[in-house]
Structure formats: structure tokens, C-alpha cells
Design an enzyme around this catalytic site. Sequence first.
Site, PDB file in Angstrom:
ATOM      1  N   LYS A   1       0.846  -1.213   0.000  1.00 43.10           N
ATOM      2  CA  LYS A   1       0.000   0.000   0.000  1.00 43.10           C
ATOM      3  C   LYS A   1       0.866   1.242   0.000  1.00 43.10           C
ATOM      4  CE  LYS A   1       0.854   1.233   4.525  1.00 43.10           C
ATOM      5  NZ  LYS A   1       1.686   2.358   4.923  1.00 43.10           N
TER       6      LYS A   1
ATOM      7  N   PRO B   1       9.461  -4.393  -0.371  1.00 46.79           N
ATOM      8  CA  PRO B   1      10.550  -4.045   0.539  1.00 46.79           C
ATOM      9  C   PRO B   1      10.088  -4.080   2.009  1.00 46.79           C
ATOM     10  CG  PRO B   1      10.473  -2.512  -1.297  1.00 46.79           C
ATOM     11  CD  PRO B   1       9.247  -3.380  -1.415  1.00 46.79           C
TER      12      PRO B   1
ATOM     13  N   ALA C   1       9.509  -0.598   5.156  1.00 46.72           N
ATOM     14  CA  ALA C   1       9.672   0.439   4.133  1.00 46.72           C
ATOM     15  C   ALA C   1       8.498   1.416   4.068  1.00 46.72           C
ATOM     16  CB  ALA C   1       9.848  -0.233   2.772  1.00 46.72           C
ATOM     17  N   GLY C   2       7.466   1.222   4.904  1.00 53.16           N
ATOM     18  CA  GLY C   2       6.293   2.098   4.851  1.00 53.16           C
ATOM     19  C   GLY C   2       5.283   1.647   3.826  1.00 53.16           C
ATOM     20  N   LEU C   3       5.442   0.402   3.343  1.00 58.31           N
ATOM     21  CA  LEU C   3       4.547  -0.121   2.301  1.00 58.31           C
ATOM     22  C   LEU C   3       3.583  -1.184   2.843  1.00 58.31           C
ATOM     23  CD1 LEU C   3       7.211  -0.390  -0.553  1.00 58.31           C
ATOM     24  CD2 LEU C   3       5.404   1.345  -0.323  1.00 58.31           C
TER      25      LEU C   3
ATOM     26  N   GLY D   1       4.011  -4.199   4.008  1.00 54.89           N
ATOM     27  CA  GLY D   1       4.206  -5.593   3.573  1.00 54.89           C
ATOM     28  C   GLY D   1       3.823  -6.627   4.623  1.00 54.89           C
TER      29      GLY D   1
ATOM     30  N   SER E   1       1.959  -6.295   7.330  1.00 49.30           N
ATOM     31  CA  SER E   1       0.527  -6.219   7.644  1.00 49.30           C
ATOM     32  C   SER E   1      -0.297  -6.866   6.542  1.00 49.30           C
ATOM     33  CB  SER E   1       0.094  -4.756   7.778  1.00 49.30           C
ATOM     34  OG  SER E   1       0.862  -4.103   8.750  1.00 49.30           O
TER      35      SER E   1
ATOM     36  N   ASP F   1      -2.288  -1.532  10.804  1.00 55.21           N
ATOM     37  CA  ASP F   1      -2.538  -1.502   9.356  1.00 55.21           C
ATOM     38  C   ASP F   1      -3.209  -2.775   8.839  1.00 55.21           C
ATOM     39  OD1 ASP F   1      -1.448   0.964   9.018  1.00 55.21           O
ATOM     40  OD2 ASP F   1       0.423   0.282   8.081  1.00 55.21           O
TER      41      ASP F   1
HETATM   42  O1  C5P Z   1       0.138  -1.152  15.280  1.00 54.31           O
HETATM   43  P1  C5P Z   1       1.548  -1.473  14.945  1.00 54.31           P
HETATM   44  O2  C5P Z   1       2.099  -2.583  15.817  1.00 54.31           O
HETATM   45  O3  C5P Z   1       1.789  -1.734  13.509  1.00 54.31           O
HETATM   46  O4  C5P Z   1       2.386  -0.177  15.280  1.00 54.31           O
HETATM   47  C1  C5P Z   1       3.784  -0.182  15.414  1.00 54.31           C
HETATM   48  C2  C5P Z   1       4.180   0.980  16.296  1.00 54.31           C
HETATM   49  O5  C5P Z   1       3.940   2.206  15.620  1.00 54.31           O
HETATM   50  C3  C5P Z   1       3.393   1.078  17.581  1.00 54.31           C
HETATM   51  O6  C5P Z   1       3.994   0.318  18.597  1.00 54.31           O
HETATM   52  C4  C5P Z   1       3.456   2.546  17.893  1.00 54.31           C
HETATM   53  O7  C5P Z   1       4.677   2.862  18.489  1.00 54.31           O
HETATM   54  C5  C5P Z   1       3.448   3.185  16.523  1.00 54.31           C
HETATM   55  N1  C5P Z   1       2.094   3.617  16.106  1.00 54.31           N
HETATM   56  C6  C5P Z   1       1.554   4.750  16.667  1.00 54.31           C
HETATM   57  N2  C5P Z   1       0.299   5.157  16.296  1.00 54.31           N
HETATM   58  C7  C5P Z   1      -0.401   4.472  15.362  1.00 54.31           C
HETATM   59  C8  C5P Z   1       0.148   3.318  14.768  1.00 54.31           C
HETATM   60  C9  C5P Z   1       1.407   2.923  15.157  1.00 54.31           C
HETATM   61  O8  C5P Z   1       2.178   5.401  17.525  1.00 54.31           O
HETATM   62  N3  C5P Z   1      -1.610   4.897  14.994  1.00 54.31           N
END
Ligand code: C5P
Length: 306
Positions: free
Chosen positions: A25, A108, A111-113, A115, A117, A150
Site C-alpha cells: 500500500k 521491501p 519500508a512504509g509499504l 508488507g 501487515s 494496518d
Molecule cells: O500497530 P503497529 O504494531 O503496527 O504499530 C507499530 C508501532 O507504531 C506502535 O507500537 C506505535 O509505536 C506506533 N504507532 C503509533 N500510532 C499508530 C500506529 C502505530 O504510535 N496509529
Amino acid sequence: MRYLSDAIQRTFGAEQTYFVRSHAKINLTLDVLGRRSDGYHELITIMQTVDLNDTICLTAAEDTSVRMICTRSELSNDDNLGAQAAQAIRQRLSLTQGLDIELHKRIPVAAGLGGGSSNAAAVLLALRQWWQLPLSMTDLQTIAAALGSDVPFFLTGGLALCEGRGERITPLAYRLPPSMRWIMLVKPAISVSTAVAFRNLTERDYSDGTASQSILAALANQLPLENLHNSLEHSVLEQYPQVAQAREDMLHAGVPYVRLSGSGPTLFSTFSNLSQAAQVQQQLHAQGYEVYLTHAVYPDVEKKVE
Ligand code: C5P
């Protein structure tokens, strides 16, 4: 749950393996409204799945374990979100059936994509379908949200508005404008931890959500999407010089604009025609960048409808 195990065995009789695709994404916009008392950040983000994808092959195992085998060896372990997704489903329904998960990684990593999730959501959907599990979409959403912010988005994919910590999804029936027919992803050779990117935010990075709201209005009215915004971008560019350099190099190569996807480091731009995109891609390749030319994909319809 005995009936369920029997049903799964019958399904295996018919088909021993199950292939599924797992898309990446981009975040068209990402407004971080502020930090919440649970440590997460409150978001308004518009996400879009793209054609770049991983392939997952699920195979019934003789024993009761879940094994993850990935083309990237550092991801071949129980921490892999895809393996965790399988475990979450087995736990939820008290299933003992074992599973080998083979993951052909093309998206990747870190990478912010999205993957990881995406892989998790793909495993959830695949197991529900393959094993004919009695799980509603709401059940899957609950399991998905526990795996990561995500993950719920990838259960539906396409274009969606995501709120809360990212897990509250409103699918959008809109399509990207023709100026965004081709999406270029440029991945600088570093990884960014999402947790660290959020931790580095300060008050000045927070926004009130108007950027995402105006993009929603533009999508609804089929207008060009101007002023895409990502609240994480300023601090990521400041903290990671390689990302700032990649942004400069993209602009120099002639992209119309550059935006960070999620917490990065991947940057994206868009083009209406392939020849211009290919020219820029070639130049950035020659400079040593990892570049992907992709396009938006929508649920069940892999062909773009305009
Ligand atoms: O939800 P996820 O485990 O993917 O998020 C990874 C980390 O990113 C969280 O532990 C948190 O530090 C940060 N995060 C956040 N706010 C969000 C999503 C993620 O601070 N809405």
C-alpha cells in the site's frame, strides 16, 4: 470444534496447497492528530493498495506446528506477522492443524509499504476461505487489529479512509485520477522503524486532518489530488539524510512531486503516462536506487477502471 477439524481435513483432501497474493500500500495522505493515552497516535489516513505484491503459499503440515519459510531468511521465524496471523486464527478456534507458510517477498521490508501487515491479512483471508472457517468479517477485523494497526485495511484493500490508530476502515468507491495512473516507489537503502518514526514526532508535526478531508473531497469530485500530506515526513526527512537525498534526486529526475509513504523510507510520486515514468525510473536506477513502477489495485478487480 471436532466438526471443524474434520471439515478442514476434507478440504485438505481436495487441495493440499493454497496460493494467495498480498499487495503493498501507499498512504496518499497521513494526518497525525496527536498522541493518545495508550501510546498510539490518532490518525486520519487514506491508503491505496498497489500492484506490487508478495506471494504466499499455504501447505497443510503433517504435524501441529506453524512454520514460516521466507525468501528473506531474516523473516523466516515465528515473529513474522503472517505466522502470527495463522496462530491467532488457530487459537481463536482451538485448531491444531499445522501449516507451512512459504512467503515469496517482493515488497521491501520496513519500508512504509505495509508488507508485513498485508501478509497477515492475506493469511487470515486465505485460511478463512480455504478451511471454510466460521468467522465473520467483524471477527477477522478484531483479529487483524490485534496483529497491527494496518492489518484491518488489507482485509478489504483498494482505496480506504483509515481512522483511530489506523484500524477503523471506511472503504471508498472512488478511483485515483488519471494523473496518478502510474505510481513510482523509490526505496532508499535504509529501514525505518514505525515506532521510532512516531516517537520522533513533536507538536509541530501534528495536523488537524484537513489535508485528508480535502483529498476525500477531491476524490469524490474526481478532481486532481493536490497537496498530499504526511505528518511523519518532516521528521523522517530530518532524521534520515538518505531519505532527504532520495527526495532531492527524485525531484531532480523530473517527478511532479514527492511524498513519503507511511513511516517511510519509501517515497512515491505519480505519472499519467508510462514513457515519462520509465524515463525517470531509468535515471534513478542509474543512480543506484531501488525503484518500482506500479499502479493502484482494487478488490477483486485487478484491472484499473476509469
Ligand atoms: O500497530 P503497529 O504494531 O503496527 O504499530 C507499530 C508501532 O507504531 C506502535 O507500537 C506505535 O509505536 C506506533 N504507532 C503509533 N500510532 C499508530 C500506529 C502505530 O504510535 N496509529
